[in-house]
Design a protein around this motif. Structure first.
Motif, PDB file in Angstrom:
ATOM      1  N   THR A  36       0.714  -1.122  -0.164  1.00 41.56           N
ATOM      2  CA  THR A  36      -0.060   0.041   0.002  1.00 41.56           C
ATOM      3  C   THR A  36       0.692   1.504   0.089  1.00 41.56           C
ATOM      4  O   THR A  36       2.198   1.302   0.486  1.00 41.56           O
ATOM      5  CB  THR A  36      -0.712   0.496   1.208  1.00 41.56           C
ATOM      6  OG1 THR A  36      -0.249   0.228   2.071  1.00 41.56           O
ATOM      7  CG2 THR A  36      -1.572  -1.021   1.770  1.00 41.56           C
ATOM      8  N   GLU A  37       0.730   2.372  -0.392  1.00 45.51           N
ATOM      9  CA  GLU A  37       0.828   3.299  -1.092  1.00 45.51           C
ATOM     10  C   GLU A  37       1.135   4.333   1.227  1.00 45.51           C
ATOM     11  O   GLU A  37       2.515   4.776   1.551  1.00 45.51           O
ATOM     12  CB  GLU A  37      -0.005   4.764  -1.552  1.00 45.51           C
ATOM     13  CG  GLU A  37       0.882   6.039  -1.238  1.00 45.51           C
ATOM     14  CD  GLU A  37       1.913   5.511  -2.963  1.00 45.51           C
ATOM     15  OE1 GLU A  37       2.547   6.361  -3.470  1.00 45.51           O
ATOM     16  OE2 GLU A  37       1.675   4.615  -3.483  1.00 45.51           O
ATOM     17  N   ASP A  38       0.461   3.521   1.680  1.00 49.20           N
ATOM     18  CA  ASP A  38       0.511   4.746   2.892  1.00 49.20           C
ATOM     19  C   ASP A  38       2.097   3.358   3.773  1.00 49.20           C
ATOM     20  O   ASP A  38       2.407   4.142   4.787  1.00 49.20           O
ATOM     21  CB  ASP A  38      -0.112   4.376   4.068  1.00 49.20           C
ATOM     22  CG  ASP A  38      -1.621   4.826   3.936  1.00 49.20           C
ATOM     23  OD1 ASP A  38      -0.957   5.510   3.548  1.00 49.20           O
ATOM     24  OD2 ASP A  38      -2.549   4.160   4.196  1.00 49.20           O
ATOM     25  N   LEU A  95       4.330   2.291   1.827  1.00 52.16           N
ATOM     26  CA  LEU A  95       5.725   2.833   0.832  1.00 52.16           C
ATOM     27  C   LEU A  95       6.330   4.358   1.913  1.00 52.16           C
ATOM     28  O   LEU A  95       7.257   3.669   1.879  1.00 52.16           O
ATOM     29  CB  LEU A  95       5.064   2.584  -0.171  1.00 52.16           C
ATOM     30  CG  LEU A  95       6.436   4.198  -1.294  1.00 52.16           C
ATOM     31  CD1 LEU A  95       7.540   2.540  -1.281  1.00 52.16           C
ATOM     32  CD2 LEU A  95       5.542   4.375  -2.549  1.00 52.16           C
ATOM     33  N   LYS A  96       5.035   4.813   2.734  1.00 54.62           N
ATOM     34  CA  LYS A  96       5.560   6.174   2.987  1.00 54.62           C
ATOM     35  C   LYS A  96       6.117   6.118   4.384  1.00 54.62           C
ATOM     36  O   LYS A  96       6.659   7.353   4.406  1.00 54.62           O
ATOM     37  CB  LYS A  96       4.346   7.400   3.170  1.00 54.62           C
ATOM     38  CG  LYS A  96       4.061   8.148   1.328  1.00 54.62           C
ATOM     39  CD  LYS A  96       2.459   8.726   1.401  1.00 54.62           C
ATOM     40  CE  LYS A  96       1.871   8.999  -0.067  1.00 54.62           C
ATOM     41  NZ  LYS A  96       2.902   9.500  -0.483  1.00 54.62           N
ATOM     42  N   SER A 112      11.040  11.100  -1.307  1.00 53.18           N
ATOM     43  CA  SER A 112       9.623  11.030  -1.637  1.00 53.18           C
ATOM     44  C   SER A 112       9.698  10.090  -1.111  1.00 53.18           C
ATOM     45  O   SER A 112      10.645   8.708  -1.912  1.00 53.18           O
ATOM     46  CB  SER A 112       8.940  11.721  -2.329  1.00 53.18           C
ATOM     47  OG  SER A 112      10.220  11.509  -3.899  1.00 53.18           O
ATOM     48  N   ALA A 113       8.480   9.480  -1.673  1.00 55.21           N
ATOM     49  CA  ALA A 113       7.953   8.145  -1.354  1.00 55.21           C
ATOM     50  C   ALA A 113       6.495   8.146  -2.625  1.00 55.21           C
ATOM     51  O   ALA A 113       5.701   8.409  -1.926  1.00 55.21           O
ATOM     52  CB  ALA A 113       8.287   6.970  -0.190  1.00 55.21           C
ATOM     53  N   LYS A 114       6.202   7.564  -3.213  1.00 60.33           N
ATOM     54  CA  LYS A 114       5.886   7.498  -4.134  1.00 60.33           C
ATOM     55  C   LYS A 114       5.460   6.528  -5.750  1.00 60.33           C
ATOM     56  O   LYS A 114       6.549   5.803  -5.863  1.00 60.33           O
ATOM     57  CB  LYS A 114       4.894   8.704  -5.002  1.00 60.33           C
ATOM     58  CG  LYS A 114       6.398   9.092  -5.517  1.00 60.33           C
ATOM     59  CD  LYS A 114       5.744  11.003  -6.177  1.00 60.33           C
ATOM     60  CE  LYS A 114       6.778  11.418  -7.419  1.00 60.33           C
ATOM     61  NZ  LYS A 114       6.937  13.142  -6.584  1.00 60.33           N
ATOM     62  N   GLU A 115       4.336   5.874  -5.792  1.00 56.24           N
ATOM     63  CA  GLU A 115       4.752   4.611  -7.108  1.00 56.24           C
ATOM     64  C   GLU A 115       5.616   3.966  -6.965  1.00 56.24           C
ATOM     65  O   GLU A 115       6.223   3.161  -8.168  1.00 56.24           O
ATOM     66  CB  GLU A 115       4.641   5.257  -8.504  1.00 56.24           C
ATOM     67  CG  GLU A 115       3.472   6.289  -8.614  1.00 56.24           C
ATOM     68  CD  GLU A 115       3.930   7.569  -9.933  1.00 56.24           C
ATOM     69  OE1 GLU A 115       4.952   6.810 -10.207  1.00 56.24           O
ATOM     70  OE2 GLU A 115       3.216   9.024  -9.653  1.00 56.24           O
ATOM     71  N   GLU A 148       8.063   3.549  -5.354  1.00 56.19           N
ATOM     72  CA  GLU A 148       9.798   4.567  -4.854  1.00 56.19           C
ATOM     73  C   GLU A 148       9.459   4.716  -4.005  1.00 56.19           C
ATOM     74  O   GLU A 148       9.157   5.651  -4.229  1.00 56.19           O
ATOM     75  CB  GLU A 148      10.234   4.889  -6.701  1.00 56.19           C
ATOM     76  CG  GLU A 148       9.924   3.905  -7.888  1.00 56.19           C
ATOM     77  CD  GLU A 148      10.793   4.478  -8.872  1.00 56.19           C
ATOM     78  OE1 GLU A 148      11.415   4.296 -10.036  1.00 56.19           O
ATOM     79  OE2 GLU A 148      10.688   6.281  -9.091  1.00 56.19           O
ATOM     80  N   ILE A 149      10.787   4.621  -3.218  1.00 58.71           N
ATOM     81  CA  ILE A 149      11.411   5.776  -2.234  1.00 58.71           C
ATOM     82  C   ILE A 149      12.699   6.529  -3.285  1.00 58.71           C
ATOM     83  O   ILE A 149      13.435   5.866  -3.250  1.00 58.71           O
ATOM     84  CB  ILE A 149      11.412   4.393  -1.257  1.00 58.71           C
ATOM     85  CG1 ILE A 149      10.181   4.175  -0.839  1.00 58.71           C
ATOM     86  CG2 ILE A 149      12.184   5.472  -0.137  1.00 58.71           C
ATOM     87  CD1 ILE A 149      11.323   3.185   1.209  1.00 58.71           C
TER      88      ILE A 149
END
Length: 114
Positions: free
Chosen positions: A62-64, A66-67, A82-85, A87-88
């Motif tokens: 999940t995106e959460d 990952l973040k 950053s952390a999205k899609e 990738e970190i």
């Protein structure tokens, strides 16, 4: 009588009497446990005005989640990113430190590229 025009925002008019409006909801992806994650840690300099960044790819979840992993890595390295899609991105060359931190968290990261 309540005016419900706000609820219809984003709805395209349809002449089909059987039309069912579907809300766009992305499927929530289950986060794999750390041992099953195939994370790749690499150094990336492309399209970043010559600045190097540590890139962690291959996260499945999940995106959460990952973040939160990205936030932990940024905090421990003391830098931004950053952390999205899936990738970190960690600003600067922190490949060794990121590898150690991921191993401590139970991940099995691999170095790739750079």
């Amino acid at each position: 009588m309540a005016n419900d025009w706000k609820e219809r925002l984003g709805v395209v008019f349809s002449t089909n009497p059987d039309f069912e409006y579907e809300n766009e909801q992305e499927e929530t992806q289950e986060t794999l446990p750390p041992q099953q994650q195939k994370l790749r840690v690499s150094l990336d300099k492309r399209n970043r005005k010559g600045k190097a960044v540590t890139l962690i790819t291959g996260f499945v979840g999940t995106e959460d989640d990952l973040k939160s992993l990205g936030k932990m890595l940024k905090t421990k390295c003391g830098v931004g990113g950053s952390a999205k899609e899936g990738e970190i991105l960690i600003q600067g060359d922190f490949r060794e430190q990121v590898m150690k931190l991921l191993q401590q968290e139970g991940y099995k990261p691999k170095r790739s590229g750079g």
